[in-house]
Design a protein around this motif. Sequence first.
Motif, PDB file in Angstrom:
ATOM      1  N   GLY A 275       0.809  -1.223   0.000  1.00  0.00           N
ATOM      2  CA  GLY A 275       0.000   0.000   0.000  1.00  0.00           C
ATOM      3  C   GLY A 275       0.835   1.262   0.000  1.00  0.00           C
ATOM      4  N   GLY A 276       0.302   2.285   0.664  1.00  0.00           N
ATOM      5  CA  GLY A 276       1.066   3.533   0.805  1.00  0.00           C
ATOM      6  C   GLY A 276       0.496   4.736   0.095  1.00  0.00           C
ATOM      7  N   SER A 277      -0.643   4.580  -0.617  1.00  0.00           N
ATOM      8  CA  SER A 277      -1.195   5.728  -1.345  1.00  0.00           C
ATOM      9  C   SER A 277      -1.809   6.765  -0.411  1.00  0.00           C
ATOM     10  CB  SER A 277      -2.267   5.258  -2.337  1.00  0.00           C
ATOM     11  OG  SER A 277      -3.454   4.890  -1.654  1.00  0.00           O
ATOM     12  N   GLY A 278      -2.280   6.331   0.746  1.00  0.00           N
ATOM     13  CA  GLY A 278      -2.970   7.243   1.652  1.00  0.00           C
ATOM     14  C   GLY A 278      -4.415   7.510   1.277  1.00  0.00           C
ATOM     15  N   ASP A 279      -4.910   6.856   0.215  1.00  0.00           N
ATOM     16  CA  ASP A 279      -6.276   7.105  -0.245  1.00  0.00           C
ATOM     17  C   ASP A 279      -7.319   6.769   0.816  1.00  0.00           C
ATOM     18  OD1 ASP A 279      -5.410   7.966  -2.705  1.00  0.00           O
ATOM     19  OD2 ASP A 279      -5.995   6.155  -3.808  1.00  0.00           O
TER      20      ASP A 279
END
Length: 286
Positions: free
Chosen positions: A260-264
């Motif tokens: 992950g990591g998008s912060g969406d």
Amino acid sequence: MSIVVTGATGHLGRLVVEGLLDAGVPAGQIAAVVRNKEKAADLAARGVELRVADYNAPETLAGAFGAGDKVLLISGSEVGQRVPQHRAVIDAARAAGVAHLVYTGVLGGPAADFDLAAEHKVTEQAVLASGLPYTFLRNGWYHENYTEHLAPVLAHDAVVGSAGAGRVASAARADYAAAAVAVLTGTGHEGAAYELSGDVAWSFPEYAAEVAAQSGKPVTYQEVSPAEHLAVLTGAGMPEPIAALLVGVDAAIARGLLVGGSGDLARLIGRPTAPMSEAVAAALKG
């Protein structure tokens, strides 16, 4: 116009319906698509409209949607049958003239190369081909995928996997439901594909240490080969096709596909995502 939630008596669907009510959406503007009215009696008692339909019976879907509806298509749980099921829903939604179709897919979308993602990728293509206004909610892994199966971990003092040093940015089912509510009640989401994951990625040794700390048991992570992992799962009674899919997920984790990591997700729900430690605590309390 209604906000329509398919699979409304499932774990995620029920949370979405409850989230819509909590967000102030009038119950009369929410429709729950269910196979069994009895299982949704509590929702009906709160004023939610029930529409009976079955992904496996396309003829029943004709009355599930109306012109102008916003529809959340929650992916089916029957791996191997989901493509025709989802296409039946998409066709019915297009025929009805729904205003917005939201689909719960998988983190990575077209880039997800593990077997469990295959049906999601085909479904996204079917949504695009339909011409319907859409939003893709590409859900990552759920905390509950692990914490709902703590019994064998505690019985054997071991978390068994084949993910190596891979990390998982999982999130609580309730957080994914909150993201769906935000999209269904908000504006400006048409044409978007959100990569949803937790704020913090963890490794399996870290997960084992968390379980150990909270349970007081000497739980550790036991790394095994994919073949050994498959044998462990099938030996515990899991059907081999499902076990193979889960071993494939561990391989994807090892390759960094669920980090992950998008912060969406945090942006959509307007707060930090719930940490794995909370899910472990809830599971241990029963």
